[in-house]
Every structure is written in structure tokens, then in C-alpha cells.
Design a protein around this motif. Structure first.
Motif, PDB file in Angstrom:
ATOM      1  N   ALA A 124       0.802  -1.227   0.000  1.00 39.45           N
ATOM      2  CA  ALA A 124       0.000   0.000   0.000  1.00 39.45           C
ATOM      3  C   ALA A 124       0.832   1.272   0.000  1.00 39.45           C
ATOM      4  O   ALA A 124       0.297   2.351  -0.236  1.00 39.45           O
ATOM      5  CB  ALA A 124      -0.943   0.008   1.202  1.00 39.45           C
ATOM      6  N   THR A 125       2.127   1.171   0.267  1.00 47.56           N
ATOM      7  CA  THR A 125       2.967   2.365   0.310  1.00 47.56           C
ATOM      8  C   THR A 125       4.380   2.037  -0.140  1.00 47.56           C
ATOM      9  O   THR A 125       4.845   0.894   0.006  1.00 47.56           O
ATOM     10  CB  THR A 125       3.008   2.968   1.733  1.00 47.56           C
ATOM     11  OG1 THR A 125       3.895   4.095   1.752  1.00 47.56           O
ATOM     12  CG2 THR A 125       3.505   1.953   2.746  1.00 47.56           C
ATOM     13  N   GLU A 126       5.038   3.058  -0.683  1.00 46.59           N
ATOM     14  CA  GLU A 126       6.429   2.914  -1.088  1.00 46.59           C
ATOM     15  C   GLU A 126       7.388   3.148   0.075  1.00 46.59           C
ATOM     16  O   GLU A 126       8.580   2.846  -0.032  1.00 46.59           O
ATOM     17  CB  GLU A 126       6.757   3.910  -2.212  1.00 46.59           C
ATOM     18  CG  GLU A 126       5.924   3.728  -3.472  1.00 46.59           C
ATOM     19  CD  GLU A 126       6.145   2.365  -4.098  1.00 46.59           C
ATOM     20  OE1 GLU A 126       7.303   1.908  -4.134  1.00 46.59           O
ATOM     21  OE2 GLU A 126       5.156   1.764  -4.542  1.00 46.59           O
ATOM     22  N   LEU A 127       6.902   3.691   1.181  1.00 37.71           N
ATOM     23  CA  LEU A 127       7.777   3.911   2.338  1.00 37.71           C
ATOM     24  C   LEU A 127       8.131   2.574   2.972  1.00 37.71           C
ATOM     25  O   LEU A 127       7.248   1.772   3.270  1.00 37.71           O
ATOM     26  CB  LEU A 127       7.088   4.812   3.372  1.00 37.71           C
ATOM     27  CG  LEU A 127       6.764   6.236   2.928  1.00 37.71           C
ATOM     28  CD1 LEU A 127       6.141   7.013   4.091  1.00 37.71           C
ATOM     29  CD2 LEU A 127       8.016   6.952   2.432  1.00 37.71           C
ATOM     30  N   PRO A 128       9.411   2.310   3.212  1.00 36.98           N
ATOM     31  CA  PRO A 128       9.828   1.027   3.776  1.00 36.98           C
ATOM     32  C   PRO A 128       9.546   0.956   5.275  1.00 36.98           C
ATOM     33  O   PRO A 128       9.202   1.963   5.902  1.00 36.98           O
ATOM     34  CB  PRO A 128      11.338   1.004   3.501  1.00 36.98           C
ATOM     35  CG  PRO A 128      11.725   2.444   3.482  1.00 36.98           C
ATOM     36  CD  PRO A 128      10.557   3.189   2.896  1.00 36.98           C
ATOM     37  N   PRO A 129       9.688  -0.228   5.866  1.00 34.90           N
ATOM     38  CA  PRO A 129       9.495  -0.365   7.312  1.00 34.90           C
ATOM     39  C   PRO A 129      10.414   0.567   8.090  1.00 34.90           C
ATOM     40  O   PRO A 129      11.506   0.919   7.642  1.00 34.90           O
ATOM     41  CB  PRO A 129       9.825  -1.838   7.577  1.00 34.90           C
ATOM     42  CG  PRO A 129       9.536  -2.521   6.279  1.00 34.90           C
ATOM     43  CD  PRO A 129       9.920  -1.526   5.216  1.00 34.90           C
ATOM     44  N   GLY A 130       9.949   0.940   9.283  1.00 38.70           N
ATOM     45  CA  GLY A 130      10.709   1.882  10.095  1.00 38.70           C
ATOM     46  C   GLY A 130      11.989   1.311  10.667  1.00 38.70           C
ATOM     47  O   GLY A 130      12.919   2.059  10.979  1.00 38.70           O
ATOM     48  N   GLY A 131      12.061   0.005  10.813  1.00 34.40           N
ATOM     49  CA  GLY A 131      13.289  -0.621  11.285  1.00 34.40           C
ATOM     50  C   GLY A 131      13.415  -0.743  12.788  1.00 34.40           C
ATOM     51  O   GLY A 131      14.389  -1.304  13.280  1.00 34.40           O
ATOM     52  N   GLY A 132      12.481  -0.225  13.528  1.00 38.29           N
ATOM     53  CA  GLY A 132      12.548  -0.329  14.981  1.00 38.29           C
ATOM     54  C   GLY A 132      11.980  -1.638  15.486  1.00 38.29           C
ATOM     55  O   GLY A 132      11.458  -2.460  14.725  1.00 38.29           O
ATOM     56  N   ARG A 133      12.056  -1.822  16.805  1.00 38.08           N
ATOM     57  CA  ARG A 133      11.542  -3.043  17.415  1.00 38.08           C
ATOM     58  C   ARG A 133      10.017  -3.041  17.421  1.00 38.08           C
ATOM     59  O   ARG A 133       9.385  -1.990  17.530  1.00 38.08           O
ATOM     60  CB  ARG A 133      12.048  -3.189  18.851  1.00 38.08           C
ATOM     61  CG  ARG A 133      13.546  -3.384  18.968  1.00 38.08           C
ATOM     62  CD  ARG A 133      13.914  -3.713  20.404  1.00 38.08           C
ATOM     63  NE  ARG A 133      13.369  -2.716  21.334  1.00 38.08           N
ATOM     64  CZ  ARG A 133      12.680  -3.018  22.429  1.00 38.08           C
ATOM     65  NH1 ARG A 133      12.422  -4.273  22.737  1.00 38.08           N
ATOM     66  NH2 ARG A 133      12.257  -2.051  23.234  1.00 38.08           N
TER      67      ARG A 133
END
Length: 508
Positions: A124-133
């Protein structure tokens, strides 16, 4: 003597000085004898204190008031918002309706929901995962991790009020502090309070009121944060970034409470809320300027608020510093009257627009990610929309503390705008609008979503004309550092700015 404040006939009992002395001794602890001797040497008579107090018939209430005053004046926290008081009050409020420890299953299903949400959101979005826990928190843990951000939000108004309090007291206090609270007027209760604190020698009422104000604001922030901990589902659903490090969070106790009574199964509710949390986290993590931009608008709005000094002075003449409820009411903005300038109204409009854009984007991408997987996605989306629009007591408290509401008034319009942009140019270009704050839609775009790109193209064209005019004025020297190959005048690419971003999304 009985602790009942009324005698058998129903009439109020006369205050017993021995009870008041006992209360004072209990406040001073091990040094009670020395402290009481010092107080009596300075003219404090427990009988007179009892007779002059509005709480004379309620020793239990007096004990509570004295404890609160002592806590406020002896707290080690500093600054406009007493963080120590805020922490203690928030923890108490968080557990007021129960805060069960999370089981291993609670943690597992919550973190699994966040992981699944990450996978669904990729579509649904081009923004990747935030990478946090991915974590599950109890209500108390939510307080511990987010309270610093709430204190920061309240500090600008708290500082302004503290300065105003000091100014009013400097103008209002007599040169002879022994006249404080006397028959000629002054501040009610100040004389007894100053004596309680050790007499008038070296006593600084203005500083004392700053300290009390700091503690009272701490109580307000703590109460609101603790109440919010019983309402939120994660770390981002208030709309402002509360964590300094990337993370995705669910509060299982609140998720389960929200799911009760809904037609949707709890696992669907959990997954839908996880999608919203993950979407917020991606946005705040990868749009690097957004956190500072939002908090900067909040601070600019709060710092520019002016205090109605005449209203504050009038209220302080009527408030007993030992009456903590009256102080809380006065220092929350309800008595002295926050006044917004036209500049502040403009800042508020910008802030509300950005909050709406954040909420609308999250609303849209979470719904798109949920639709293929959750049968109740549409109903859950509407439920959350209504919940955010209504707000709650905690958000109202922060509205009085910070001077603004943290509710996106036009989130539905913003969701429509984001959906329109995606339909016109695709999800990549939609998400690219977040590349720079200058690209963000404004209120005009919320009114007319379909015209967003035509307006952006006009802005870009106007900027290009300005750049060309400046180049003609300053001559060729201004272009010596430019690339060897310049785009043609009719190029559709946005012009480069000093920080390397583009002036407009015309290539999207």
C-alpha cells in the motif's frame, strides 16, 4: 476527639488545635519538635491556623492538602513542568482502572500482528518499514516511554505562565511580607503558608509560586498522560511523534477493551490497529523532517500565546495557594485566559493541516492494506475515524495545557486528497509528496483535491520565473557553480533548491 467534623446535633465541631498540631508534626517527621518550636517562635499558633482555614472542619482533607503542598514544594524536579511530579501522577492514573501484567501470549500475538501489518503495508505504500523493534507495552510502560514528549509539549505554555505569575506577584506583594494574606487583602493563605515554610525571612513568594506552578503543571501533564495510557492502542495514534527512536507498539490491554462489544473479532481489530501503528511509524521514520516540523509548530504556537495579565492578577487574588484544585484550574488556562494572536491562529491552521495530512495518509494506506485481508476493514476504519474526531478527556486536558487540540479536524478531507493523488499519479508519487514540507498540500488542496498538481505546477513556474529574474539581475557570476548542462526553459523538472530537494512534484 472524634474525627467526625460534626457533633451529634449536626452542627460543625469547633477546630481542635491539638489535631492541627498533630498534623503539622506528622508533616515535619523526625524534626517535628525543632520545627514546631521554630514555628511558634515566629508566631504561628495552631489554633489560629485552624480558625482561619477553609478546611477547618475536615482534618482528613487538610492532611491531604498539606501533603500535596509539601510534595509540590519539596519535589526535586526542575523546569516549567515538574517531571518528577508528572511521573508519579501519571503512574497512579495509569493503574487507576487496572494494569495487568502482559502474558507471554499477549506479547506474542501483539508482535505477530505488527509483523503481519508490515507485510500487508508493503503493498500500500512505497515507504519502507521503520526498522525499529516491535513491542507490546502495559499502560505503565506506555507512560514511561512517552511522558518526556508530553512534558516537552506543555513546557512552552508552562514557562509563559510561570513568568506571568512572577510578574503579577512582584506587583501585588507588599514590601512587608508579614502583611501577606492579612485583612487588607493580598493573596489568601499566603501568610500561613509562608510561616509553614519557615517564616518570612528570606521567603520568596514569587519563586515559591513558580515552584508550585511547575508542580501543578506536572500534575496536569501526569494526569492527562496517565489517562491517555488507558485509551491509546500504540505509540503513534495521538498524531504526534512521542518516541525518540523508531519502534512499533501495541498496548494489548487497551486493544482488547476496545474490541469488546464490536462485531469484528479481536484478531481483526488487533491487525487493523497494528496497520495504523506501522503506517505512522513508517511515516515518522522516513520523512525525516516531519517530527521536527510538527513539534516546531506546536512550540511556535505555544510560545506566542499571550497571557491576560489582568485576568491572572484577579484570579490570583482569589486563589488560596493551599487549594491545589483551584491552582490546577487556574494554571490549566481556564482562569487566566490564553489569548491567541493572528499569527498564532495562522500557525494553528498550519498545524491542524499537517495533523490532518498525517492522519489522512495513515487512514488511507492502512485501509488499502486491510481491505484484501480483513472482512470488517470498512467498519473498523469508520469506527476509528469517529473515535479520533470525538477525542476524550485526556485530549481536552492537553488542549487546555498546550493551548491547542491534537485532533485532526479535516482528516476525512485529507484521506480523500491522498486517494485522489494516488488515483492520478500512483502511490509512489503520492508518497513522494512527503519529500519536503514545501510540497505538502494546504487548506486549499483539502477543499479541492483534484486541483493539487495544477496548483503545484503554478507554484513551480512562479519560482522558476523568480530564479530567472535573479539570474538576470546578478549576471552570469551567479551561475558559475551550476552544472555544465542546464535544463531547457520549458523543462517540466522542478528546480533544485539549496538543500538538494526539488521545488515541486511536477515530475511525479
Amino acid at each position: 476527639m472524634s474525627s467526625d467534623p460534626f457533633d451529634p446535633s449536626g452542627a460543625p465541631r469547633e477546630p481542635d488545635p491539638s489535631q492541627w498540631e498533630e498534623l503539622l508534626r506528622s508533616m515535619f517527621g523526625a524534626d517535628a519538635d525543632e520545627a514546631m518550636a521554630e514555628l511558634k517562635a515566629r508566631g504561628l499558633d495552631p489554633e489560629l491556623l485552624a480558625a482561619g482555614s477553609a478546611l477547618q472542619n475536615d482534618p482528613a482533607m487538610l492532611r491531604q492538602v498539606l501533603e500535596q503542598v509539601k510534595q509540590m514544594l519539596t519535589a526535586t524536579g526542575t523546569g516549567p513542568v515538574n517531571a518528577d511530579v508528572a511521573h508519579d501522577v501519571a503512574r497512579q492514573a495509569a493503574v487507576a482502572e487496572g494494569d495487568p501484567s502482559l502474558s507471554a501470549r499477549d506479547t506474542r500475538v501483539a508482535t505477530e500482528a505488527l509483523s503481519v501489518a508490515e507485510l500487508w503495508l508493503d503493498a500500500a505504500t512505497e515507504l519502507p518499514p521503520g526498522g525499529g523493534r516491535a513491542v507490546a507495552w502495559s499502560r505503565s510502560e506506555w507512560v514511561e516511554h512517552t511522558l518526556p514528549a508530553w512534558s516537552t509539549l506543555a513546557q512552552p505554555v508552562a514557562a509563559s505562565v510561570a513568568d506571568a505569575l512572577g510578574a503579577v506577584l512582584r506587583d501585588q506583594l507588599p514590601e512587608d511580607l508579614s502583611e501577606l494574606g492579612g485583612p487588607e487583602g493580598g493573596i489568601p493563605g499566603m501568610a500561613g503558608l509562608s510561616t509553614f515554610l519557615g517564616g518570612t525571612d528570606g521567603f520568596d513568594p514569587a519563586q515559591m509560586m513558580r515552584q508550585i506552578g511547575s508542580a501543578v503543571f506536572g500534575m496536569q501533564v501526569g494526569t492527562a498522560a496517565g489517562t491517555l495510557s488507558r485509551e491509546v492502542f500504540g505509540a503513534t495514534d495521538i498524531g504526534v511523534p512521542l518516541l525518540s527512536e523508531p519502534a512499533t507498539v501495541l498496548v494489548p490491554t487497551n486493544v482488547s477493551a476496545f474490541a469488546e462489544g464490536l462485531d469484528a473479532p479481536e484478531d481483526e481489530v488487533r491487525l487493523f490497529l497494528a496497520l495504523r501503528e506501522v503506517a505512522h511509524a513508517r511515516l515518522f521514520t522516513h520523512v525525516s523532517w516531519l517530527r521536527g516540523h510538527l513539534l516546531g509548530l506546536v512550540e511556535a504556537y505555544a510560545q506566542g500565546i499571550t497571557i491576560d495579565m489582568s485576568a491572572l492578577e484577579s484570579s490570583m487574588r482569589e486563589i488560596d495557594p493551599t487549594d491545589t484544585e483551584a491552582l490546577r484550574g487556574a494554571l490549566s488556562g481556564g482562569v487566566f485566559g490564553l489569548q491567541s494572536t493572528p499569527e498564532q491562529e495562522a500557525t494553528l491552521l498550519r498545524l491542524e493541516t499537517v495533523l490532518a495530512l498525517v492522519e489522512g495518509w495513515v487512514d488511507e494506506v492502512a485501509a488499502q492494506a486491510a481491505l484484501p485481508h480483513l472482512p470488517h476493514a470498512v467498519a473498523l476504519r469508520e469506527m476509528i475515524r469517529r473515535r479520533r474526531a470525538a477525542g476524550g478527556p485526556a485530549e481536552q486536558t492537553f488542549a487546555s495545557l498546550v493551548g491547542l487540540e491534537l485532533r485532526p479536524r479535516r482528516s476525512r478531507d485529507a484521506a480523500t486528497l491522498w486517494a485522489t493523488i494516488a488515483a492520478q499519479v500512483g502511490t509512489e508519487a503520492r508518497d513522494g509528496v512527503w519529500d519536503h514540507p514545501d510540497l505538502l498540500p494546504g487548506t486549499e488542496d483539502l477543499d479541492d483535491p483534484a486541483g493539487y498538481f495544477s496548483r503545484r505546477e503554478q507554484v513551480t513556474a512562479d519560482q522558476s520565473d523568480v530564479d530567472k529574474a535573479l539570474a538576470e539581475i546578478f549576471g552570469e557570476d551567479s551561475t558559475t557553480d551550476a552544472p555544465a548542462t542546464e535544463p531547457s526553459d520549458d523543462s517540466s523538472d522542478g528546480g533544485a533548491t539549496d538543500d538538494g530537494t526539488t521545488d515541486g512534484p511536477t515530475d511525479r
